[in-house]
Design an enzyme around this catalytic site. Structure first.
Site: not given
Ligand code: F6R
Length: 595
Positions: A2, A72, A98-99, A475, A482, A498, A590
């Protein structure tokens, strides 16, 4: 998660706040709202969806003070009703939060007879403020803050104080920007950095009182606290797509620069040095256990780190999921190095892991992309990735920059402890420096062809690899799921038989990462096992192999930096062909500032 934005000044607060929320949208974008006042009346406007939906609804509103929020959802669906700001029953308080308020149910049960209008945990704060209001705003906020359990960054307006904004925080970032003509409040330093002459970071349990021309901070008992400014060296706000259709594609293309800039700062004349590392050689050579701790993609970077560290430093090394770390009851001491990896530097679980590691006396170093982030501020040592601002929710260039730092850090520790010879060190460093050019080479020639269509046509996608290739499989799978919402998995190739191999059929697509020189034969057996059950196979090999996708040769340890590039492109084009919201995938944000 948020985003919070607040403003007091002569400009129309509505415009400043909505614009600020649009900049903060990466923190959450399922609903948004503002509360603004013209001195005599507070108006609250909300929308389900992006903050840009507020422009139309707020066209005729003029105000000089206000707070806004982009949400969010945690408690209650992403509806207009659950959007912030929340207002107390009689309209005296409006709040953005936020939180997560962990004891909201208990607090709510003490507010018998009060009419709640949302399903959120946050509304209880507004109702509690009104119920406990004594006429002393600072004292009332302090009293309420003492009752809140969980994490919070708060922006508060009170109709009795039409020219004041109040803020408070615990375990969730909050910044105040002060300029001669106005004052800003924001949950992210980037939202105030280019607007303000002086920037302040609020600490836990501090109450900030903002007016147009002043900012004062108190503890929850009302005692004044003197704050010092946050020093910002530079701030990258490059939120421009630069001609690309999506930020994600632009950021994929920026990877050679991101890795080059990151390496240029820590490698010179065949040597590796970190300005941020304060331990001497003896202290470094005493390290006998390494934990790489992070979430999501950053955790996958940590996985590469663990494989590299075991191999080159020869001590136990492990990648730990930050949200699990505390519950492992980890054994750490002063010879344990905890490497915290976080693009944002604000991820709640990663921060909690850092705090535990420090409490247990481990050495902590963080690898972050945001200079003034909380994780950077609290770690013993900090190493910056120089990826520049990453806007797309799915990380690409920050991940690549994290890998570059991790390789360098592992080599640096191995060399300091004389675990590898000078020649070996030199061979690795020389190859490390070539990675940006090799990434560039892949991007120039990258052809993902019809792979996205094959993914969309099948019913099961699985990425496999062994050793360092396995780290990339993890990855690659995360990237695809995602942004394209296609269920897929990653497996250490030897694990297929397995259990998972029972899922393989002629509708499956297996993407096999087969670059590791020492494991080539073994992974090919696993590929054959899947092919024998009808799966379509895509192989990624080095340039000398006969893969469907070929990448330049390098040392095994560095393949993750190269293999991931075509995997990012496959994820991108699959999501694009499917018509997904690539830069802002549904349900994601993000910066994940809740546990
Ligand atoms: C996936 C992605 C997330 C971040 C994760 C950690 O594309 O971006 O999996 O890697 O949320 O975020 P940070 O690096 O900001 O701690």
């Amino acid at each position: 998660m948020c985003g919070i934005m607040g403003y007091i000044g002569d400009e129309n607060a509505v415009n400043v706040i909505i614009k600020g929320l649009e900049d903060l949208e990466y923190r959450g974008y399922d609903s948004a709202g503002i509360a603004v006042s013209n001195g005599s009346e507070t108006t609250v406007v909300k929308t389900a969806g992006s903050p840009s939906g507020l422009w139309d609804k707020c066209k005729s509103i003029k105000a000089n003070i206000g707070i806004g929020h982009t949400r969010w959802a945690t408690h209650g669906a992403a509806t207009e009703q659950n959007a912030h700001p929340h207002t107390s029953e009689h309209g005296m308080f409006s709040i953005v939060h936020n939180g997560i308020i962990e004891n909201y149910a208990e607090l709510k049960s003490g507010l018998d007879g009060v009419r709640f209008t949302s399903e959120t945990d946050s509304e209880v704060i507004a109702q509690l403020l009104e119920k406990e209001y004594t006429g002393d705003l600072k004292g009332t906020v302090g009293g309420v803050v003492k009752k809140l359990k969980g994490s919070f960054a708060l922006g508060i307006m009170c109709s009795d104080y039409p020219d004041v904004l109040v803020c408070a925080k615990k375990s969730s970032p909050l910044f105040v920007g002060v300029s001669p003509e106005c004052t800003y409040l924001a949950s992210d330093i980037s939202a105030v950095a280019d607007k303000s002459m002086r920037i302040f970071r609020l600490n836990d349990n501090e109450i900030g009182m903002l007016t147009k021309d002043s900012f004062k901070v108190y503890d929850t008992d009302g005692c004044r606290i003197r704050k010092s400014e946050v020093k910002i060296k530079s701030f990258d706000k490059s939120a421009d797509k630069g001609g690309y259709e999506h930020f994600m594609l632009k950021e994929i293309m920026e990877q050679p620069t991101a890795v080059r800039r990151t390496l240029d700062e820590i490698t010179a004349d065949g040597k590796i040095s970190f300005k941020g590392i304060k331990w001497n050689r003896d202290e470094i050579s005493e390290i006998n256990n390494i934990r790489f701790i992070a979430c999501g993609s950053a955790y996958h970077a940590g996985l590469v780190g663990a494989y590299a560290a075991e191999r080159l430093i020869g001590c136990p090394a492990e990648a730990c999921i930050a949200s699990e770390f505390r519950y492992m009851y980890p054994h750490l001491d002063s010879n344990t190095l905890v490497v915290i990896i976080s693009q944002s530097g604000e991820t709640a679980d990663t921060l909690a892991a850092l705090r535990l590691a420090k409490k247990k006396g481990a050495k902590t170093v963080s690898i972050v992309n945001v200079e003034n982030s909380t994780i950077a501020a609290e770690s013993d040592c900090v190493i910056m990735t120089r990826a520049g601002k990453e806007v797309a929710v799915a990380t690409t260039k920050a991940y690549s920059a994290q890998l570059a730092v991790i390789y360098a850090l592992v080599l640096y520790i191995a060399m300091a402890g004389e675990k590898i010879s000078k020649n070996e060190f030199q061979r690795y460093v020389n190859e490390l420096k070539k990675l940006p050019d090799k990434i560039e080479q892949i991007l120039i020639s990258a052809e993902v062809g019809r792979i996205p269509d094959k993914i969309l046509a099948g019913d099961y996608v699985c990425f496999i690899g062994r050793g360092f290739d396995y780290c990339t499989a993890e990855e690659a799978s995360l990237k695809l799921k995602e942004i394209s919402y296609i269920p897929c998995e990653a497996y250490a190739a030897g694990e297929l038989k397995h259990g998972t191999i029972s899922l393989i059929s002629d509708k499956s697509l297996v993407i096999a990462l087969c670059c590791s020189s020492e494991l080539k034969d073994k992974i090919m057996s696993n590929v054959n096992e899947a092919a024998a059950r009808g799966a379509k196979i895509i192989t990624v090999t080095d340039i000398d192999g006969d893969g469907d996708i070929k990448i330049p040769n390098t040392l095994d340890m560095f393949f993750p930096s190269l293999e991931i590039i075509p995997m990012q492109l496959i994820a991108y084009y699959t999501a694009k062909n499917k018509g997904c919201a690539i830069d802002k995938p549904k349900n994601l944000a993000k910066s994940v500032t809740v546990e």
